[in-house]
Design an enzyme around this catalytic site. Structure first.
Site: not given
Ligand SMILES: Cc1ncc(COP(=O)(O)O)c(C=O)c1O
Length: 439
Positions: A244, A285-288, A333, A362-363, A391
């Site tokens: 997050g 568990e970071p992604g972004r 978003y 097309c939009e 993303y």
């Molecule tokens: C369960 C869960 N874990 C981790 C993440 C990764 O979040 P972020 O990319 O914001 O760090 C998400 C993203 O929606 C998620 O749903």
């Protein structure tokens, strides 16, 4: 000139490299910088380990599941968070052992669970009573002991972010609500069934620039763990506070630094556990925050059109060769980005003018509404959109039957290579079946 955030940590291309990439692979093109990505992971790992040595970072592969990136995340020391059988298959194909992955999903199909069990999944994050019963039905006696189950909890906190990426509030489809007693019932049911209850999890939302919701989510799941120990004698081994942490899409975004963020989360969990005798592994568990700033998207300007506008007097549309199929976030978003023309490093800053960058779909397909660009921007120029490493590629589609773009990787030595090629026309047609009687 676009004003930069106080500390601009985003990767961007120089003109020479951008021109070379566009010539080699065409546009639109996703580009990821290997050194930048690896460093982001190392910074996060160090920050978390320093704050809490018994820590684990899982890379949320939904952010960008390009196989080479998943492989690098694992090489750097992350386990892998997968949210579907497809993402799990990518991790396995990247050489990540099944037991170094964990599986999420609010409505897992029996086949997904069976695939996970057959491939030695590290743990399953159970999200519903139906899933607990399904697991009870399908595990072998050996798997009942060995398969770790983590319960996703809804701590009932409302983060400050876009409603569509807010997941920690009470009114959510995800997990077991703590306040209404569902979470306790779920834990009790796992214990009753002698499933291997390993821990608790929460993920309250994404792109959080204000970390209060995560801090309080961590505190609430830790307090819940203490409560469960007191009432049921069960001692949790693992707590995961999700991902997050936000990133700097524009100069207005000022995310908290990783070190400060990790300290804040750890402090909340540790003080909630104090005196309880609970000493869990702590996961995030970071992604972004690991991939977004490492990537850019290159587009070429194909059309420029100035039209009368009720709102603005006049609006200049900059038509680029991509759109919502390669970056659906503005449409989904209302996300904002930083857009820069690729110019020689030595060129003087030209005057800027607000322009609306639009895609090919097309939009209205407004990618970037009224964003500052050089006033002398022209057809044929290359522009780079910063912070598209998360993303974008993983949310891309074939809408309007456009091929999804390729991804190029800038290697540590400055050379580049493709890590995902553009969709081919053949594969676009490969799924089609025309009934024979249609002739
Ligand atoms: C369960 C869960 N874990 C981790 C993440 C990764 O979040 P972020 O990319 O914001 O760090 C998400 C993203 O929606 C998620 O749903």
């Amino acid at each position: 000139m676009i004003s930069a955030p106080i500390l601009d940590t985003r990767f961007r291309l120089t003109e020479t490299v951008a021109l070379d990439l566009a010539k080699s692979y065409g546009t639109p093109l996703y580009v990821v910088d290997e050194t930048h990505f690896r460093q982001r992971i190392q910074t996060y790992l160090t920050a978390f380990r320093t704050a809490y040595p018994r820590s684990e970072i899982s890379y949320a592969s939904k952010a960008n599941s390009t196989l080479a990136l998943v492989k690098m995340a694992y090489q750097e020391g992350c386990t892998i968070d997968v949210a579907s059988e497809g993402e799990f298959r990518v991790a396995l194909a990247a050489g990540v052992p099944g037991n170094k992955c964990h599986l999420h999903g609010n409505n897992k199909q029996i086949e997904e669970l069976q695939f996970a069990l057959a491939n030695d999944i590290g743990h399953i994050v159970a999200d519903s009573f139906e899933e607990i019963e399904m697991l009870n039905d399908i595990v072998t006696p050996e798997q009942r002991k060995s398969t770790k189950i983590v319960l996703r909890l809804a701590p009932g906190v409302d983060p400050v972010t876009h409603a569509k990426i807010s997941t920690g509030q009470a009114d959510t489809k995800f997990g077991f609500n703590i306040a209404d007693g569902s979470a306790e019932k779920a834990a009790a049911r796992c214990l009753e069934l002698a499933l291997n209850l390993y821990g608790f999890h929460c993920h309250v939302g994404s792109q959080l620039l204000d970390p209060e919701a995560q801090r309080s989510g961590g505190e609430l799941i830790a307090k819940f763990a203490v409560d469960i120990k007191e009432k049921h004698g069960y001692t949790v081994q693992y707590l995961n506070v999700g991902g997050g942490l936000g990133v700097a899409y524009t100069s207005g975004d000022q995310p908290m630094g990783m070190a400060e963020y990790c300290r804040l989360i750890v402090q909340a969990v540790v003080s909630a556990l104090e005196g309880s005798g609970i000493d869990p592994i702590l996961g995030q568990e970071p992604g972004r925050s690991l991939t977004a700033e490492s990537g850019v998207t290159l587009y070429r300007v194909g059309v420029m059109k100035t039209v009368p506008s009720k709102a603005l007097g006049q609006r200049t549309y900059v038509g680029v060769d991509g759109g919502l199929s390669d970056n659906p976030r503005p449409a989904l978003y209302g996300s904002k980005y930083t857009v820069e023309r690729v110019v020689p490093a030595t060129s003087a800053d030209s005057e800027t003018k607000n322009m609306t960058v639009s895609g090919k779909h097309c939009e209205t397909d407004k990618l970037f509404d009224e964003t500052p660009l050089p006033a002398d921007l022209k057809v044929g120029d290359l522009i780079q959109v910063l912070c598209t490493g998360a993303y974008n590629s993983s949310m891309a589609s074939n809408y309007n039957r456009y091929p999804r773009p390729a991804t190029a990787l800038i290697r540590k030595d400055g050379t580049h290579t493709l890590i995902q090629r553009r969709d081919s026309w053949e594969e676009m047609l490969a799924r089609e079946i025309v009934p024979t009687d249609l002739g």
